[in-house]
Design a protein around this motif. Structure first.
Motif, mmCIF file in Angstrom:
data_model
loop_
_atom_site.group_PDB
_atom_site.id
_atom_site.type_symbol
_atom_site.label_atom_id
_atom_site.label_comp_id
_atom_site.label_asym_id
_atom_site.label_seq_id
_atom_site.Cartn_x
_atom_site.Cartn_y
_atom_site.Cartn_z
ATOM 1 N N TRP A 41 0.735 -1.320 -0.286
ATOM 2 C CA TRP A 41 -0.106 -0.066 0.133
ATOM 3 C C TRP A 41 0.972 1.297 -0.148
ATOM 4 N N ARG A 42 0.607 2.071 -1.012
ATOM 5 C CA ARG A 42 1.130 3.400 -0.803
ATOM 6 C C ARG A 42 0.310 4.358 -0.266
ATOM 7 N N SER A 43 -1.050 4.280 -0.515
ATOM 8 C CA SER A 43 -2.016 5.020 0.311
ATOM 9 C C SER A 43 -3.162 4.286 0.577
ATOM 10 N N GLN A 44 -4.102 4.832 1.232
ATOM 11 C CA GLN A 44 -5.460 4.125 1.396
ATOM 12 C C GLN A 44 -5.997 3.757 0.131
ATOM 13 N N GLU A 45 -5.813 4.372 -0.935
ATOM 14 C CA GLU A 45 -6.819 4.028 -2.241
ATOM 15 C C GLU A 45 -5.519 3.571 -3.224
ATOM 16 N N GLU A 46 -4.201 3.540 -3.000
ATOM 17 C CA GLU A 46 -3.204 3.083 -4.166
ATOM 18 C C GLU A 46 -2.400 2.310 -3.634
ATOM 19 N N LEU A 47 -2.134 1.046 -4.371
ATOM 20 C CA LEU A 47 -0.938 0.063 -4.211
ATOM 21 C C LEU A 47 -0.084 0.189 -5.299
ATOM 22 N N VAL A 48 1.209 -0.323 -5.028
ATOM 23 C CA VAL A 48 2.281 -0.614 -6.051
ATOM 24 C C VAL A 48 2.502 -2.060 -5.979
ATOM 25 N N VAL A 49 2.400 -2.826 -7.427
ATOM 26 C CA VAL A 49 2.411 -3.844 -7.363
ATOM 27 C C VAL A 49 3.449 -4.402 -8.270
ATOM 28 N N VAL A 50 4.012 -5.643 -8.574
ATOM 29 C CA VAL A 50 4.664 -6.028 -9.647
ATOM 30 C C VAL A 50 3.835 -6.858 -10.525
ATOM 31 N N VAL A 51 3.841 -6.502 -12.000
ATOM 32 C CA VAL A 51 2.790 -6.986 -12.999
ATOM 33 C C VAL A 51 3.719 -7.827 -13.960
ATOM 34 N N LEU A 52 3.338 -9.148 -14.355
ATOM 35 C CA LEU A 52 3.850 -9.839 -15.179
ATOM 36 C C LEU A 52 3.416 -9.610 -16.624
ATOM 37 N N GLY A 102 8.009 -9.109 -19.455
ATOM 38 C CA GLY A 102 8.608 -9.500 -18.179
ATOM 39 C C GLY A 102 8.149 -8.808 -17.019
ATOM 40 N N LYS A 103 8.644 -8.751 -15.785
ATOM 41 C CA LYS A 103 8.130 -8.155 -14.658
ATOM 42 C C LYS A 103 8.175 -6.599 -14.590
ATOM 43 N N GLN A 104 7.290 -5.942 -14.420
ATOM 44 C CA GLN A 104 7.166 -4.422 -14.288
ATOM 45 C C GLN A 104 6.631 -4.075 -12.905
ATOM 46 N N LEU A 105 6.966 -2.795 -12.483
ATOM 47 C CA LEU A 105 6.445 -2.043 -11.476
ATOM 48 C C LEU A 105 5.401 -1.228 -11.966
ATOM 49 N N ALA A 106 4.291 -1.247 -11.069
ATOM 50 C CA ALA A 106 2.976 -0.437 -11.622
ATOM 51 C C ALA A 106 2.435 0.008 -10.342
ATOM 52 N N SER A 107 1.508 1.078 -10.434
ATOM 53 C CA SER A 107 0.745 1.767 -9.424
ATOM 54 C C SER A 107 -0.648 1.532 -9.850
ATOM 55 N N VAL A 108 -1.355 0.822 -8.754
ATOM 56 C CA VAL A 108 -2.818 0.527 -9.005
ATOM 57 C C VAL A 108 -3.818 1.126 -8.155
ATOM 58 N N LYS A 109 -4.739 1.602 -8.428
ATOM 59 C CA LYS A 109 -5.867 2.015 -7.930
ATOM 60 C C LYS A 109 -7.091 1.282 -8.121
ATOM 61 N N PRO A 110 -7.279 0.255 -7.195
ATOM 62 C CA PRO A 110 -8.287 -0.860 -7.437
ATOM 63 C C PRO A 110 -9.770 -0.365 -7.524
ATOM 64 N N LYS A 111 -10.084 0.549 -6.616
ATOM 65 C CA LYS A 111 -11.335 1.046 -6.779
ATOM 66 C C LYS A 111 -11.761 1.646 -8.092
ATOM 67 N N ALA A 112 -10.749 2.648 -8.506
ATOM 68 C CA ALA A 112 -10.876 3.290 -9.666
ATOM 69 C C ALA A 112 -10.710 2.520 -10.941
ATOM 70 N N GLY A 113 -10.099 1.439 -10.941
ATOM 71 C CA GLY A 113 -9.747 0.572 -12.028
ATOM 72 C C GLY A 113 -8.783 1.380 -12.835
ATOM 73 N N GLU A 114 -7.513 1.885 -12.087
ATOM 74 C CA GLU A 114 -6.747 2.441 -12.902
ATOM 75 C C GLU A 114 -5.277 1.603 -12.571
ATOM 76 N N ILE A 115 -4.408 1.729 -13.777
ATOM 77 C CA ILE A 115 -2.847 1.320 -13.322
ATOM 78 C C ILE A 115 -2.005 2.289 -14.186
ATOM 79 N N HIS A 116 -0.923 2.415 -13.416
ATOM 80 C CA HIS A 116 0.279 3.225 -14.136
ATOM 81 C C HIS A 116 1.415 2.538 -13.869
ATOM 82 N N PHE A 117 2.177 2.009 -15.069
ATOM 83 C CA PHE A 117 3.394 1.559 -14.932
ATOM 84 C C PHE A 117 4.394 2.382 -14.821
ATOM 85 N N LEU A 118 5.356 2.005 -13.874
ATOM 86 C CA LEU A 118 6.515 3.033 -13.362
ATOM 87 C C LEU A 118 7.462 2.848 -14.401
#
Length: 973
Positions: A450-461, A465-481
């Motif tokens: 968790w980065r904040s109450q609404e946002e998480l950072v995850v690894v996405v395959l 290959g593997k990449q880092l991404a920021s995800v806001k699950p409730k908003a359905g948004e993903i941003h690759f770092l």
């Protein structure tokens, strides 16, 4: 003579492991509906819930055929592939007898940067090539006599396990951009061992040790197979397999081919390669020694490994500790290095532990009550203050849990039965599903933090290959770092606005970070062999990390001021020379992204129409209860789903000189397991006929006796239903199995049968309830530290007939801890009560060790033992861990011993002799003695053997007895 000995050994090694049953992996839930796809080279059998993935996999499998058989110069025959979707295990295997590939579709959190099913397809297809090539070279007569079991037998006896798995790992590495040969965490165990300790002796390296940590045969095998292919050519192991298959009765054919081609045997090849690697890696470590980490825990020469680290506000470090002394447990380590055990969890999934303040959260494997190819993943939350454990039950299989900053929610990576991956949020108190987010291309996710109450950072395959991404699950948004390709990315942890993680771009697992605002990427700490689970101690301004050594991950720290971070652009991307050299020997890389998805036709797969698949046979018969091998013949069937096993045959009893036909079947596709057995034929025995000669006054003057042979016809039928119920939870393994068996015997007289010999039909019912509740064992434990095993049985005849005995019995065994580490005390008690009919049924409760019905005093033959009570004590303890070998013949990993005392009270009737009236009697028997045995490997065969001797004294017979102890653990294969 030599060939006779070899053939006998082959039969013994093959049949003893499973009581003449072939390898089964388990049962899928009975409610599943199955479908199939036929391709030119595969029959894909799968539950309908994974239809979308199965269509792609059919094309992937056909794609791999073009590549996976190249260096062994053989394209295998068509084979069945079974997909298991409900299991929580992540695995794959190729089984022979019957011949099939089984893939467990659930990905896990520790996979490398390639889609899980793609990994499985390449690796397991290589196993198909290996064994089917052996089949193609085996002499026709052996295949004709034995069927598919000949392939499995020769492969298991002759091909070393390090080659079987090492060749598959080398192939998965050479045919892809990834593979375990390009995974630093896979390579570092052998690297640390060779640099810090030097190579172990060959027997220790391939068979393991109870004293020291030994990397497994996958890791050793990759280096031996890969390096030998680079040195001597890709065709080397093709020639080895040809020799093994064409000369199935030869002694050590692998060594013979190696000597002919490279002038050395397996051991010399191992020594040559490991000596070379040691020199190379020692030079590399000297040039790049890593950062100056200082140990936190006390130094020890024993294996200890600390993972999943977390810093509490008190300054204590919370970790999951693994060693050989105890099962894995959470421990607290204070600033003096003192440890306190916090909790013993159940079986934890890889990379599925995280923390929030004083909360520990992990994903724990929970087996299904009935179906071994099913199960759940419960999310456990432990509060260190209240010591309360909360359980969340997710809808699908869930891994890598992470608690939100307000401690109200838990994020998990979920995978449904169709293998789609989600980032799901659950309420930590109620277990309610709050939201579920799926990536647009259904990529697999790792390590949410968790980065904040609404946002998480995850690894996405992804395909890249593997990449880092920021995800806001409730908003359905993903941003690759914007992080460059890192090969492997894992173990995320936040400290302020900086995300720390483990990356492997340099060829070692090292600590990297990215500033989430500026997106600046740095390598924070360099490793000697490999780093894991970083934690930033802001109070003491230091980095805490698990630092790999040849004795496991050690808990270490280094002041941040002593580190010299590198910008990512200054970190050299490693070149894996061995992997690249192997790739050059192959026709190319399998590009699944460009594989044409062919529209194969999907059809139903009817379980009821596929109950039989006869795969093996042989000119012999084996009694599954006594292990007596007899002349005859046997046909063996096991269906492709593993739910139906059948054996048909004929056995010739050498002692009685008569034969019987038999048929056995078991079906485990329903909730109860149903089985039936039938045998019919002739039986023989003999009785003593006494002739008394009298004088004219009627007085006996002499008596003559002779043995008179007789025979009879006998048909035996039995049917049973049992419910194997698995209630294992946490650190305890629990099984309960109720069962009901009916048995019928029909005795038919002929002209030689005595009139008084029993005749007609007799039937019985046996009600049985068995159970065990056992504490998980540590690696060095000889037995569970705590446990209870019980078995209740009641056999009676409610059908009338020839009136067999009624027998009730109750047995129990209790495991208790001993006085020393890994010592154990076992207590046993058994009671039985019999009401005798015309048949003398066998006892359920055993006699004291060393007593057999045929070695008791002569008066025993006049006794009818209706009541038996037996009690025993056995104290077992290890003697030492020598890791000693006698050339290639014997390798001993552990010596152990046990002392025992057995006592029985036996009551019944003394039938007497010479018309003496029967009288009640009660007698006592006891025995005591010593057992000394060793855990060892014979002839470098991978399955461990427990062999030794038992020395006992039998007071009732006033004699010493000597018995050999021998068992083979084929479950380790």
């Amino acid at each position: 003579m030599k060939k006779q000995v070899i053939i006998t050994c082959l039969l013994v090694f093959f049949f003893f492991p499973g009581k003449a049953q072939y390898f089964r992996t388990g049962d899928d839930p009975g409610k599943l509906k199955w479908r199939q796809i036929q391709t030119p080279n595969f029959q894909l059998i799968y539950p309908e819930e994974i239809e979308f993935q199965a269509v792609k996999m059919a094309s992937w499998l056909e794609k791999v055929v073009e590549y996976g058989s190249s260096t062994l110069k053989y394209q295998p025959r068509k084979i069945s592939v079974i997909l298991h979707t409900r299991t929580v295990q992540s695995n794959g295997l190729v089984g022979w007898a019957p011949r099939r590939m089984e893939l467990f579709t659930q990905p896990h959190q520790a996979i490398y940067g390639q889609e899980w099913l793609e990994q499985l397809v390449i690796h397991e297809f290589r196993h198909v090539v290996q064994v089917d090539k052996i089949n193609s070279q085996i002499p026709f007569l052996i295949r004709l006599l034995f069927g598919e079991q000949a392939d499995a037998l020769i492969t298991g006896l002759y091909l070393p396990f390090w080659f079987i798995e090492g060749d598959a790992v080398a192939t998965e590495t050479a045919l892809s951009q990834y593979g375990r040969g390009r995974l630093p965490s896979f390579l570092m165990e052998q690297k640390a061992l060779l640099v810090e300790k030097g190579p172990f002796r060959f027997d220790k390296a391939i068979n393991g040790s109870f004293r020291e940590f030994v990397p497994d045969h996958y890791k050793l095998g990759y280096l031996l197979v890969g390096e030998s292919r680079v040195r001597y050519g890709a065709d080397l192991w093709n020639r080895v397999i040809n020799q093994v298959a064409r000369h199935p009765l030869s002694i050590r054919p692998v060594n013979r081919v190696l000597r002919q081609n490279i002038g050395m045997n397996q051991q010399k090849l191992y020594e040559s390669i490991t000596d070379s690697l040691k020199e190379c890696w020692a030079r590399e470590v000297k040039e790049n020694p890593g950062d100056p980490f200082q140990p936190i825990t006390r130094s020890s020469d024993d294996y200890h490994s600390y993972r999943y680290n977390h810093l509490l506000k008190s300054g204590e470090i919370l970790s999951l500790k693994s060693d050989y002394q105890s099962p894995p447990r959470f421990v607290l380590t204070d600033q003096r290095g003192q440890e306190t055990t916090v909790y013993y969890p159940g079986k934890i999934f890889e990379e599925s532990v995280s923390y929030r303040n004083k909360l520990i959260v992990w994903s724990e494997m929970i087996p299904d009550v009935r179906w071994s190819h099913s199960g759940r993943s419960f999310i456990r939350i432990l509060n260190l203050e209240s010591h309360k454990v909360t359980t969340l039950k997710t809808e699908y299989k869930a891994f890598a849990p992470s608690i939100s900053p307000d401690e109200h929610n838990v994020a998990v990576v979920e995978t449904d039965f169709g293998n789609k991956s989600y980032l799901s949020l659950y309420n930590a108190s109620s277990g309610e599903l709050l939201t579920r987010y799926a990536t647009p291309d259904t990529s697999y996710l790792f390590s949410p933090v968790w980065r904040s109450q609404e946002e998480l950072v995850v690894v996405v395959l992804t395909e890249k290959g593997k990449q880092l991404a920021s995800v806001k699950p409730k908003a359905g948004e993903i941003h690759f770092l914007p992080v460059p390709a890192m090969a492997d990315i894992k173990q995320l942890t936040l400290s302020g606005d900086r995300l720390y993680f483990i990356g492997s771009i340099s060829g070692k697992d090292e600590v990297y970070s990215i500033h989430l605002n500026s997106e600046e990427v740095k390598r924070e700490a360099k490793a000697r062999f490999g780093l894991a689970y970083p934690v930033i101690d802001e109070k003491q301004n230091r980095l805490i990390v698990s630092n790999y050594t040849s004795n496991g991950y050690k808990l270490t720290a280094v002041p941040l001021s002593d580190l010299k971070p590198d910008y990512i652009c200054n970190v050299t991307n490693v070149i894996y020379n061995l992997a690249d050299s192997l790739a050059k020997q192959e026709p190319g890389t399998v590009d699944f992204g460009k594989a044409e998805i062919y529209p194969y036709v999907s059809r139903p797969y009817h379980k009821g129409l596929n109950l039989f698949h006869f795969h093996s046979w042989g000119p012999f018969s084996l009694d599954v209860n006594s292990y007596d091998a007899m002349p005859g013949f046997t046909f063996s069937s096991q269906n492709k789903l593993g739910t139906s096993q059948t054996t048909l045959g004929y056995r010739w009893n050498l002692e009685e000189q008569e034969g019987q036909y038999f048929a056995n079947m078991e079906y485990s596709g329903l909730f109860p397991v149903i089985s039936g057995n039938v045998s019919l034929g002739e039986r023989k025995d003999q009785y003593t006929q006494v002739t008394i000669y009298k004088d004219q006054n009627g007085r006996e003057i002499r008596r003559e006796s002779k043995l008179v042979p007789f025979s009879w016809g006998q048909t035996d039928l039995s049917a049973s239903i049992r419910f194997p119920l698995d209630f294992s939870r946490g650190r305890n393994n629990t099984m309960i199995q109720p069962s009901l068996t009916t048995q019928w015997t029909n005795i038919r007289h002929n002209s030689s049968t005595p009139q008084e010999f029993v005749e007609g039909m007799s039937g019985s019912l046996t009600w049985r309830l068995g159970s065990y509740h056992l504490r998980r064992q540590a690696y060095r434990d000889l037995q569970p530290s705590l446990g209870l095993v019980t078995d209740f049985s009641y056999r009676h005849s409610p059908f009338g007939g020839s009136d067999p005995s009624t027998l009730a019995s109750l047995e129990g065994k209790v495991y208790l801890p001993g006085l020393g580490r890994h010592h154990g005390l076992t207590t046993y008690a058994g009671w039985q009560q019999r009401e005798r009919g015309r048949y003398r049924t066998s006892n359920d409760v055993r006699l004291p060790v060393g007593y057999q019905l045929n070695n008791l005093p002569g008066w025993w033959n006049q006794l009818e033992n209706d009541k038996i009570f037996t009690a025993s004590l056995k104290y077992a303890f290890p003697i030492g861990y020598p890791d000693w070998n006698l050339s290639k013949l014997l390798y001993i990993r552990r010596w152990k011993a046990a002392v025992y005392y057995d006592f029985s009270v036996i009551g019944g009737k003394d039938t007497g002799g010479n018309n003496t009236p029967a009288q009640s009697y009660q007698t006592r028997l006891n025995s005591f003695g010593l057992e000394v045995s060793g855990d060892m490997n014979l002839l470098r065969f991978y399955a461990p053997v427990d062999a030794g001797v038992r020395l006992g004294y039998l007071p009732a017979l006033e004699k010493m007895v000597y018995e050999l102890i021998l068992s083979v653990d084929f479950h380790s294969l």
